[in-house]
Design a protein around this motif. Structure first.
Motif, short mmCIF file in Angstrom:
data_model
loop_
_atom_site.label_atom_id
_atom_site.label_comp_id
_atom_site.label_asym_id
_atom_site.label_seq_id
_atom_site.Cartn_x
_atom_site.Cartn_y
_atom_site.Cartn_z
N HIS A 181 25.12 32.36 65.73
CA HIS A 181 23.96 32.93 65.04
C HIS A 181 22.67 32.17 65.31
CE1 HIS A 181 27.48 34.38 62.71
NE2 HIS A 181 26.77 35.49 62.63
N LYS A 182 22.76 30.85 65.43
CA LYS A 182 21.53 30.07 65.61
C LYS A 182 20.94 30.24 67.02
CE LYS A 182 24.03 25.80 66.81
NZ LYS A 182 24.23 24.38 66.42
N ALA A 228 23.01 39.20 52.69
CA ALA A 228 24.26 39.53 53.36
C ALA A 228 24.83 40.86 52.86
CB ALA A 228 25.28 38.41 53.15
N ARG A 241 26.52 40.21 57.05
CA ARG A 241 26.58 38.76 57.15
C ARG A 241 25.93 38.24 58.43
NH1 ARG A 241 30.32 35.68 59.77
NH2 ARG A 241 30.61 33.51 59.07
N ASP A 242 26.13 38.95 59.54
CA ASP A 242 25.59 38.48 60.81
C ASP A 242 24.06 38.50 60.81
OD1 ASP A 242 28.05 37.93 62.05
OD2 ASP A 242 28.33 40.05 62.51
N TYR A 280 22.10 38.45 58.22
CA TYR A 280 21.63 37.46 57.25
C TYR A 280 21.65 36.05 57.85
CZ TYR A 280 21.97 34.28 53.25
OH TYR A 280 21.78 33.23 52.37
N ARG A 281 22.73 35.70 58.52
CA ARG A 281 22.81 34.36 59.12
C ARG A 281 21.81 34.20 60.26
NH1 ARG A 281 28.74 32.21 60.24
NH2 ARG A 281 27.44 30.39 60.74
N ARG A 309 18.43 33.42 58.68
CA ARG A 309 18.33 32.02 58.25
C ARG A 309 18.13 31.07 59.44
NH1 ARG A 309 19.52 31.30 52.80
NH2 ARG A 309 19.44 29.07 53.13
N SER A 310 18.58 31.49 60.61
CA SER A 310 18.49 30.63 61.79
C SER A 310 17.24 30.88 62.62
CB SER A 310 19.72 30.83 62.68
OG SER A 310 20.91 30.55 61.98
#
Length: 463
Positions: free
Chosen positions: A44-45, A422, A427-428, A430-431, A434-435
Motif C-alpha cells: 500500500h505504501k 475502510a 481496506r485497500d 483506506y490504507r 494513509r500512505s
C-alpha cells in the motif's frame, strides 16, 4: 409467549432488511477498486498512485561544481542577495497587457475630465490636460505591476545558482518522476530544455533516463548562463570531460519545425515572457517540437498556476496554424481531467500547487520547493489509466482515528473534501490514503451519494 415470538420475528426481519439495504448502499457509495485492479502486487505504501519522492539531494558532481563556482566567484553579500532574489522571483507577477493598460488609462482620463467639468468655472484647457495626464500616469504606476525582464550576467547567474538551483532541480525531478513511474516504457533519447538556465532539467532528466538519453539540447538566450551551465557539467574544470555526454547549448530554438524531441521541458521560463500572446506562441512552438511529453513548471503561486492554465487551454483548444504532428494533446498530470480547472472558479482563487523537500547547497536542514506543473502528452493512455479512476490529492491527507481527510480533484473535474474510511471505501483504498502524500493519486470511483464538493478551498496545511 406467542406475542414475544411474533415481535422477535418482526425485529429479526427488520434487521435483515436493514443489513440488505446497508449492504446495497455501501456497495453503491464505495465502489472501491479491487486489490488486483490497482495495487499491481505492490504494498500500500508504494501503490501506483504514489509519485512523491523523499528529500532530494543534488547529484554529487553538480553539488561539488556549484560550490566551487560560488567559492571562486567571490560574490559579495551572496546569502542576502540570494534571499532577495528568491523573494523577488516568488512574488513576481505577469506583465500587464497593453490593452488592459490602455483601457484603464482611457477610463481614468474620462473620469478626471468629468470631475473637472462638474466643478465648472474658467480653466486653461491645456494646463488641465497636462495635470490629468500626470494623474493618469501616476495612477497607472500605482495600480499596475512594474514588470521588467531579468538580464543575467555571470554574477547574477551565481546568485541565481545559490538561490534557486537546488529547489528548481527538486521540482523538475519530482515532475519527471511521475512520467517515469506511470509510463515505465517511456525511454527518451532526446531532450529539449527551453529557458535552460543552469541546466538543472538536463541533470534531472539524466537522473531518470541516463541509459537512453543521447541528445540534450539546452536553449537559453543568456550567454553567461550557458557558460555557467557548461562549467557545472565539467565540474568547474574546463579541461575535464562533461559529467553528462551529448549536451548542446544554444541561444535559439532549432529552426526547423519538423525537428522533434521525445521530451520537451521549460521550467520557470513562462514568467520571463512579457505578454500573453508571446507566451501562447512559445507554448505552441514547444508543442510542435514535442514527440511524446511536454513538461512546464512554474512557481506555486497564483501567477504561476494561471500561466500554466493558459498554456493548458492553448494546447487543448487553440488551433495551431503550423501542424506537422497531428496527434492531439492530452493532459497527463497533474489534472485527472481536461475540463476547466475547478480552482479557477472558486471565489478566492488558490493555486493548484505541490511541494518537494530538498537539501540546499549549504546547510543541513531540508527546505521545501512549492511549485505548479503541467505535463501534456501525445501518447495514448495506458490500459491501467483507462480502467482505474484516479483522483489527485491537492493537500496533505490528514490521517485521524479510522479515517483520513482527503482534498481531491476528481476525473469529472470536481473538487471534493472526502473522508476515506475502510468501511465505505474498502481496506485497500483506506490504507493507500494513509500512505499517500500531497500530490499523489488515489483510486476512487466518484458517486453522487457520497459527495461533499468544496465551494471554498484554503491553502493546504501540513497537519
Amino acid at each position: 409467549m406467542a406475542t414475544r415470538s411474533y415481535v422477535s420475528c418482526v425485529l429479526c426481519q427488520r434487521a435483515n432488511v436493514n443489513r440488505i439495504v446497508w449492504s446495497r448502499n455501501l456497495s453503491a457509495v464505495a465502489k472501491p477498486q479491487s486489490k488486483a485492479d490497482f495495487l499491481q502486487g505492490e504494498p500500500h505504501k508504494r501503490h501506483p498512485g504514489v509519485t512523491h519522492l523523499k528529500t532530494l539531494r543534488l547529484p554529487e558532481e553538480l553539488l561539488v561544481a556549484a560550490r566551487s563556482i560560488i567559492h571562486r566567484s567571490q560574490v559579495t553579500q551572496l546569502p542576502d542577495r540570494a534571499l532577495k532574489l528568491t523573494n523577488f522571483l516568488w512574488s513576481r507577477k505577469r506583465a500587464a497587457e497593453d490593452s488592459a493598460v490602455r483601457k484603464k488609462a482611457v477610463s481614468l482620463e474620462k473620469e478626471l475630465w468629468k470631475k473637472t467639468m462638474e466643478k465648472g468655472g474658467n480653466f486653461d484647457e491645456q494646463v488641465v490636460a497636462d495635470r490629468i495626464k500626470r494623474g493618469v500616469l501616476s495612477e497607472l504606476r500605482r495600480t499596475f505591476y512594474h514588470w521588467t525582464p531579468l538580464k543575467y550576467d555571470e554574477e547574477l547567474g551565481v546568485v541565481y545558482m545559490a538561490a534557486k538551483m537546488a529547489g528548481g532541480y527538486a521540482a523538475v525531478r519530482r515532475a519527471l518522476n511521475e512520467i517515469k513511474k506511470r509510463d515505465p516504457t517511456f525511454a527518451p533519447q532526446s531532450l529539449l530544455d527551453f529557458g535552460s538556465g543552469l541546466g538543472t532539467v538536463a541533470w534531472a532528466a539524466h537522473a531518470c533516463w541516463s541509459a537512453t538519453l543521447k541528445e540534450l539540447v539546452c536553449v537559453d538566450s543568456s550567454g553567461p548562463m550557458n557558460i555557467l551551465a557548461e562549467r557545472l557539467l565539467k565540474g568547474d574544470d574546463e579541461h575535464a570531460a562533461a559529467h553528462i555526454k551529448h549536451v548542446y547549448f544554444r541561444q535559439f530554438l532549432p529552426v526547423s519545425p519538423k525537428v522533434q524531441f521525445d521530451l520537451v521541458a521549460s521550467a520557470y521560463t513562462l514568467s520571463e515572457i512579457a505578454s500573453a500572446k508571446e507566451r501562447e506562441e512559445a507554448v505552441l512552438v514547444l508543442w510542435r517540437k514535442t514527440a511524446s511529453y511536454l513538461l512546464l513548471v512554474e512557481n506555486g503561486t497564483k501567477e504561476g498556476h494561471q500561466m500554466l492554465m493558459e498554456a493548458r487551454e492553448t494546447l487543448l483548444h487553440n488551433q495551431d496554424k503550423t501542424v506537422h504532428d497531428t496527434r492531439p494533446a492530452s493532459v497527463f498530470a497533474p489534472c485527472p481531467h481536461e475540463a476547466t480547472c475547478p480552482k479557477l472558479a472558486l471565489a478566492s482563487v488558490v493555486p493548484c500547487n505541490f511541494h518537494q523537500m530538498y537539501m540546499p547547497l549549504y546547510g543541513h536542514n531540508s527546505q521545501m520547493e512549492k511549485f505548479s506543473y503541467l505535463i501534456v502528452t501525445r501518447e495514448q493512455r495506458r490500459p491501467l489509466e483507462a480502467e482505474v479512476h484516479w483522483s489527485r490529492l491537492l493537500a496533505p491527507p490528514q490521517a485521524r482515528t479510522r479515517h483520513v481527510h482527503c482534498r481531491l480533484c476528481h476525473p469529472d473535474g470536481r473538487l471534493q473534501h472526502l473522508v476515506v474510511t475502510a468501511s465505505k471505501h474498502g481496506r485497500d483504498v483506506y490504507r493507500c490514503a494513509r500512505s499517500s502524500q500531497w500530490g499523489d493519486r488515489l483510486p476512487l470511483v466518484q458517486d453522487d451519494d457520497n459527495q461533499n464538493d468544496d465551494d471554498t478551498d484554503g491553502e493546504p496545511t501540513s497537519g
